[in-house]
Design a protein around this motif. Structure first.
Motif: not given
Length: 284
Positions: A217-220, A236-237, A250-253, A258-259
């Motif tokens: 389940y990649p970010p896309a 989640a960490q 990793p939810s930032v992805l 994404v910066p």
């Protein structure tokens, strides 16, 4: 947590397995089966004595059917899994989702413990909780899951007599839960029909899962999950700071923007935050 959940937890701890009867509407299982039918038809038979030459298996069920989430995030099942695993982790994680189809003539699978995929110490902690959701009724004749009650209390024992195994009869809507330390194996299918089911399992959040969720389940794909489901599959960490991306969760992805450059952000346990605060206070 309900009284029924408490009873189930007691049975799971005592016997190494328990059965939740009628906890999911059969219509949900039927809709899931319809969604998975093309994958069952297209998937080749497995190779190897563990997976079974007369068996089809495939994973990634959360992207094959929207109905899979009802199994993965079933409230009673999650509550029981967390009660069994949270003593040894900060959060639990999805270990796998797998559909299984055992064909007539399939021999019994050899007895095994799923915790043995990890080489850590055994007998002092539980590594995972398995949940079997039947698509077809499971019986002793059609290859229902064999379990050795109490085998979780004897981690060094592997030579359990076959006649000591039990095969719970379960129907669509039921859930069979068993520990990763419980000796078990798929049964031989002596019937004329298929035996299909879905396995969902949960592990300690700091373990590498059986099914590599971040690639499945990649970010896309995961950005379309609910936040709770995304966290369960690994976005989640696990405090402190385990499983981060550039020092952030990793939810930032899963964000649309994404910066390119991220600044690390602490993700400490409460006890560590207290120790750090005390250390800094002592320096003032």
């Amino acid at each position: 947590m309900t009284a029924r959940d408490d009873i189930a937890i007691g049975e799971l701890a005592r016997d190494g397995y328990c059965v939740l009867r009628g906890v999911l509407e059969r219509a949900v299982i039927g809709a899931l089966a319809d969604d998975l039918a093309p994958s069952f038809a297209a998937t080749p038979m497995c190779r190897g004595v563990f997976y079974g030459h007369r068996t089809r298996r495939f994973g990634a069920l959360l992207r094959r059917s929207a109905h899979a989430e009802a199994l993965v995030r079933h409230p009673a099942v999650l509550a029981i899994a967390e009660r069994m695993l949270l003593p040894w982790c900060e959060r639990i994680a999805l270990n796998l989702t797998q559909a299984v189809e055992i064909h007539p003539g399939a021999p019994p699978q050899f007895p095994h413990r799923d915790q043995d995929m990890w080489a850590g110490p055994k007998g002092t902690l539980e590594y995972l909780v398995n949940v079997m959701w039947p698509i077809d009724p499971f019986t002793e004749a059609n290859g229902g899951t064999r379990l050795w009650p109490g085998s979780h209390d004897d981690q060094d024992g592997a030579d359990f007599a076959e006649d000591l195994a039990i095969v719970p009869d379960i129907a669509p809507g039921d859930a069979l839960l068993f520990l990763g330390s419980t000796l078990h194996g798929g049964g031989g299918n002596r019937s004329a029909g298929l035996r299909r089911g879905v396995i969902v399992s949960y592990c300690l959040g700091w373990l590498k899962p059986f099914e590599l969720q971040w690639l499945v389940y990649p970010p896309a794909i995961a950005r379309h999950f609910s936040p709770e489901l995304a966290a369960l599959v690994g976005y989640a960490q696990h405090r402190p700071n385990l499983g981060n991306v550039e020092g952030q969760c990793p939810s930032v992805l899963l964000r649309d923007d994404v910066p390119e450059h991220l600044g690390a952000v602490d993700a400490l346990r409460p006890d560590q935050e207290t120790l750090a605060a005390a250390f800094l206070a002592g320096r003032d």
